[in-house]
Design an enzyme around this catalytic site. Structure first.
Site, PDB file in Angstrom:
ATOM      1  N   ARG A   1      -7.576  14.563  21.506  1.00 26.11           N
ATOM      2  CA  ARG A   1      -6.308  15.270  21.614  1.00 26.11           C
ATOM      3  C   ARG A   1      -5.354  14.725  20.547  1.00 26.11           C
ATOM      4  O   ARG A   1      -5.380  13.521  20.232  1.00 26.11           O
ATOM      5  CB  ARG A   1      -5.753  14.985  23.008  1.00 26.11           C
ATOM      6  CG  ARG A   1      -4.445  15.628  23.356  1.00 26.11           C
ATOM      7  CD  ARG A   1      -4.641  17.036  23.744  1.00 26.11           C
ATOM      8  NE  ARG A   1      -3.475  17.605  24.423  1.00 26.11           N
ATOM      9  CZ  ARG A   1      -3.179  18.901  24.356  1.00 26.11           C
ATOM     10  NH1 ARG A   1      -3.933  19.748  23.666  1.00 26.11           N
ATOM     11  NH2 ARG A   1      -2.146  19.377  25.013  1.00 26.11           N
TER      12      ARG A   1
ATOM     13  N   THR B   1      -6.601  28.345  21.168  1.00 27.44           N
ATOM     14  CA  THR B   1      -7.643  27.524  21.790  1.00 27.44           C
ATOM     15  C   THR B   1      -8.988  28.238  21.775  1.00 27.44           C
ATOM     16  O   THR B   1      -9.062  29.456  21.727  1.00 27.44           O
ATOM     17  CB  THR B   1      -7.253  27.120  23.232  1.00 27.44           C
ATOM     18  OG1 THR B   1      -5.924  26.594  23.217  1.00 27.44           O
ATOM     19  CG2 THR B   1      -8.173  26.081  23.814  1.00 27.44           C
TER      20      THR B   1
ATOM     21  N   THR C   1      -8.344  23.175  19.946  1.00 30.05           N
ATOM     22  CA  THR C   1      -7.142  24.017  19.841  1.00 30.05           C
ATOM     23  C   THR C   1      -6.216  23.578  18.727  1.00 30.05           C
ATOM     24  O   THR C   1      -6.221  22.410  18.333  1.00 30.05           O
ATOM     25  CB  THR C   1      -6.362  23.980  21.181  1.00 30.05           C
ATOM     26  OG1 THR C   1      -5.361  24.980  21.152  1.00 30.05           O
ATOM     27  CG2 THR C   1      -5.734  22.643  21.455  1.00 30.05           C
TER      28      THR C   1
ATOM     29  N   ASN D   1      -3.222  24.988  19.508  1.00 35.58           N
ATOM     30  CA  ASN D   1      -2.245  25.513  20.466  1.00 35.58           C
ATOM     31  C   ASN D   1      -1.993  26.989  20.213  1.00 35.58           C
ATOM     32  O   ASN D   1      -2.923  27.760  20.224  1.00 35.58           O
ATOM     33  CB  ASN D   1      -0.961  24.684  20.502  1.00 35.58           C
ATOM     34  CG  ASN D   1      -0.213  24.912  21.817  1.00 35.58           C
ATOM     35  OD1 ASN D   1      -0.791  25.407  22.787  1.00 35.58           O
ATOM     36  ND2 ASN D   1       1.059  24.589  21.874  1.00 35.58           N
TER      37      ASN D   1
ATOM     38  N   ASP E   1       3.122  21.202  24.145  1.00 38.95           N
ATOM     39  CA  ASP E   1       2.428  20.921  25.410  1.00 38.95           C
ATOM     40  C   ASP E   1       3.065  19.764  26.179  1.00 38.95           C
ATOM     41  O   ASP E   1       2.706  19.500  27.324  1.00 38.95           O
ATOM     42  CB  ASP E   1       0.941  20.644  25.162  1.00 38.95           C
ATOM     43  CG  ASP E   1       0.138  21.938  25.092  1.00 38.95           C
ATOM     44  OD1 ASP E   1       0.648  22.975  25.544  1.00 38.95           O
ATOM     45  OD2 ASP E   1      -0.998  21.904  24.587  1.00 38.95           O
TER      46      ASP E   1
ATOM     47  N   SER F   1      -2.766  18.590  28.746  1.00 32.69           N
ATOM     48  CA  SER F   1      -3.486  19.788  28.295  1.00 32.69           C
ATOM     49  C   SER F   1      -4.095  20.547  29.471  1.00 32.69           C
ATOM     50  O   SER F   1      -4.464  19.958  30.480  1.00 32.69           O
ATOM     51  CB  SER F   1      -4.612  19.367  27.350  1.00 32.69           C
ATOM     52  OG  SER F   1      -5.401  20.476  27.001  1.00 32.69           O
ATOM     53  N   SER F   2      -4.213  21.853  29.293  1.00 33.56           N
ATOM     54  CA  SER F   2      -4.940  22.671  30.275  1.00 33.56           C
ATOM     55  C   SER F   2      -6.416  22.807  29.911  1.00 33.56           C
ATOM     56  O   SER F   2      -7.173  23.414  30.667  1.00 33.56           O
ATOM     57  CB  SER F   2      -4.325  24.069  30.353  1.00 33.56           C
ATOM     58  OG  SER F   2      -3.013  23.997  30.817  1.00 33.56           O
TER      59      SER F   2
ATOM     60  N   GLY G   1      -6.914  29.831  26.643  1.00 37.13           N
ATOM     61  CA  GLY G   1      -5.892  30.664  27.285  1.00 37.13           C
ATOM     62  C   GLY G   1      -4.843  29.851  28.024  1.00 37.13           C
ATOM     63  O   GLY G   1      -4.345  30.315  29.057  1.00 37.13           O
ATOM     64  N   GLY G   2      -4.516  28.632  27.525  1.00 39.37           N
ATOM     65  CA  GLY G   2      -3.486  27.837  28.205  1.00 39.37           C
ATOM     66  C   GLY G   2      -3.891  27.605  29.659  1.00 39.37           C
ATOM     67  O   GLY G   2      -5.059  27.355  29.963  1.00 39.37           O
TER      68      GLY G   2
HETATM   69  N1  GLY Z   1      -2.738  23.691  23.812  1.00 39.11           N
HETATM   70  C1  GLY Z   1      -3.088  24.194  25.071  1.00 39.11           C
HETATM   71  C2  GLY Z   1      -3.524  23.124  25.991  1.00 39.11           C
HETATM   72  O1  GLY Z   1      -4.018  22.111  25.538  1.00 39.11           O
HETATM   73  O2  GLY Z   1      -3.352  23.254  27.175  1.00 39.11           O
END
Ligand code: GLY
Length: 557
Positions: free
Chosen positions: A93, A370, A388, A390, A412, A441-442, A462-463
């Site tokens: 990340r 992503t 990603t 983002n 984020d 992060s999602s 997709g977030g």
């Molecule tokens: N950038 C989207 C996530 O990491 O949740």
């Protein structure tokens, strides 16, 4: 005549099914672009393992879906190693620059979303190159230059723009027009968008990838490329330094795990919020979901309520585990998940403040950037990897002359704790900005194993829709026995607690929606929610499926 019509129908069905699912005996790659899946499948075919194939696919998808991911971004990789019968989690990340501060996006007492989404300040230190190289170094079998070759070729020689990229170019055309470095790749000289089928070449990116392939990650994190990243970020108002890049390190973490329906489900630990999926599994563990029936109102209500508890915990308690204590083991404990399950009522929603383990606002999630890929090989290794930059085209900042599109991952963070971000997600102090901290992060790569062998690898883009989509596909396979293709195609719901809206896809029937509304849910329709990539095994055969919502394709051999 009738027979001919029948034959045509069968042919149409076969062609349609081949577009988003594949079956093969030796291994499988599912990603958001057929050329990226092909790159990974070719690596498997020449003897590479699942990690080799995942790294090849990840570099390739960064080239063919450059609005969603790239070497200017970062990601997570969950790996299951057959011979060791264990899972590993690699966190690459992005991290906040050393000069970042808690209120860096706050002006006149209010966070300014544009600053955390576009321009130099939005950029966090990229982790993609370091992460992919680290995964390959530790668990791959092929040289970096070999697995990067397809990506370099795709960038240098070009490829036909896919439907997803074409759509992203149109959606972001104003931003692309105002940025010459992006315009020159994604727009015609008269500033009209490149359309699907036209060839996109990225010679500067090809040269950058070539240098990384030759010299390894240090070619990215120091020297001329690092200087260009820093100069371009600062010219766009950012605070990145060469020292930020030189200090970047991916981190190996211990995956989260839980037992569910006799299987073991592994998930990426924080700063991913995939833990909330295991929390939901804990809440549902004693329910006979099959008896409730797939996508029945009772099932969807239970799922939505469990999601709301888990998303409330995400908002209040999740963040970078190196900076804050995330009580994930307590959240996943039987004591907590049973207590949450007991608070779910069969035909009624609760007060908004009653959700979450510590229970005492914007728009619901939209799909943005992503990209996810899932891989399995013939030796029983599996990889689920999400990457990603983002939102579409990241920060809309290109490192001059390198083809690298820089991420906008700073959004984020909870740029102002309690205030929703671009996905409508709220965060608390646990996800506040601090120097060298990772944003929550999602992205939620998951792997399920049975008797020590992987049966399902999945994740998505997709977030926050990643979380609800991945959860539903997992349940569709493990509980309802659907194949991967049907599991992905089934209509989905999403409820992230804040804002208090239950989002449903068009395939959820009116009768179901009416009942859900009568239970107290406020419903909203969204045409397509996230994109999941799944690979599973069944009786020694691999099935790969790409979500029809985004147009990827699985390739096996
Ligand atoms: N950038 C989207 C996530 O990491 O949740």
């Amino acid at each position: 005549m009738e027979l001919r019509i029948q034959q045509v129908c069968i042919l149409v069905l076969l062609v349609a099914s081949s577009a988003d699912a594949a079956w093969a005996p030796h291994g499988m790659v599912a990603s958001e672009h057929v050329l990226a899946s092909q790159a990974g499948a070719d690596v498997l075919k020449r003897g590479g393992n699942a990690v080799d194939a995942a790294v090849a696919t990840a570099f390739a998808v960064c080239v063919v879906n450059p609005s969603s991911c790239g070497i200017g971004g970062g990601g997570f990789m969950l790996i299951y190693l057959a011979h060791q019968r264990r899972a590993l989690a690699l966190d690459y990340r992005e991290v906040a620059p050393a000069a970042a501060s808690r209120d860096m996006f706050v002006r006149n007492g209010k966070a300014v979303a544009e600053l955390s989404l576009h321009g130099g300040l939005a950029v966090a230190v990229p982790g993609e190159v370091a992460g992919l190289a680290a995964a390959l170094h530790r668990h791959g079998t092929l040289p970096l230059a070999t697995v990067m070759q397809p990506a370099i070729q795709l960038a240098r020689d070009g490829f036909p723009v896919g439907a997803h990229l074409a759509k992203e170019i149109v959606q972001n055309v104003a931003g692309l027009r105002s940025n010459p470095a992006l315009a020159k790749n994604f727009l015609h000289p008269d500033e009209t968008p490149l359309v699907a089928g036209e060839t996109l070449r990225q010679p500067e990116l090809a040269e950058t990838l070539q240098q990384v392939a030759r010299r390894g990650p240090q070619a990215f994190y120091s020297g001329a490329i690092a200087k260009r990243i820093v100069d371009s970020d600062r010219a766009a108002g950012g605070v990145l330094t060469e020292s930020d890049l030189a200090h970047y390190q991916p981190t190996w973490r211990t995956p989260l795990q839980t037992s569910y329906e006799g299987d073991t489900v592994y998930a990426m630990p924080p700063p991913s919020s995939a833990g909330i999926l295991l929390e939901v599994l804990g809440m549902l563990r004693d329910d006979d979901l099959r008896a409730l029936e797939h996508n029945s109102p009772t099932y969807l209500h239970l799922l939505a309520e469990a999601m709301k508890h888990a998303f409330a915990d995400r908002a209040q308690l999740y963040g970078d585990p190196d900076a804050v204590a995330v009580p994930v083991q307590r959240l996943l404990s039987e004591q907590n998940t049973l207590a949450l399950r007991q608070r779910i009522e069969a035909t009624r929603t609760l007060e908004h403040s009653a959700y979450g383990s510590s229970a005492g606002s914007g728009d619901a999630a939209h799909d943005h950037g992503t990209s996810h890929l899932s891989v399995m090989d013939a030796n029983g290794n599996a990889v689920a990897c999400t990457t990603t930059i983002n939102t579409g085209f990241g920060a809309m900042v290109v490192a001059e002359g390198t083809g690298i599109i820089l991420n906008d991952e700073m959004d984020d963070f909870a740029t102002q704790p309690g205030v929703p971000n671009v996905y409508g997600l709220v965060g608390a102090e646990a996800n506040a900005i601090a120097p060298r901290k990772r944003p929550l992060s999602s992205m939620a790569p998951l792997i399920a194993t049975r008797d020590g062998k992987p049966v399902l690898a999945l994740g998505g883009s997709g977030g926050p829709l990643i979380l609800s989509g991945t959860l539903q596909v997992l349940l569709n396979v493990l509980d309802f026995g659907l194949d991967a293709r049907s599991a992905l195609a089934a209509p989905r719901i999403h409820d992230q607690w804040e804002p208090p809206v239950l989002v449903v896809e068009p395939g959820v029937p009116a009768s179901t929606r009416n009942l859900l509304a009568s239970y107290g849910h406020t419903l909203k329709e969204m045409p397509a929610m996230g994109a999941i990539q799944a690979v599973r095994t069944d009786a020694g055969v691999f099935e790969g499926a790409s979500d029809p919502r985004k147009g990827g394709e699985a390739v096996g051999w």
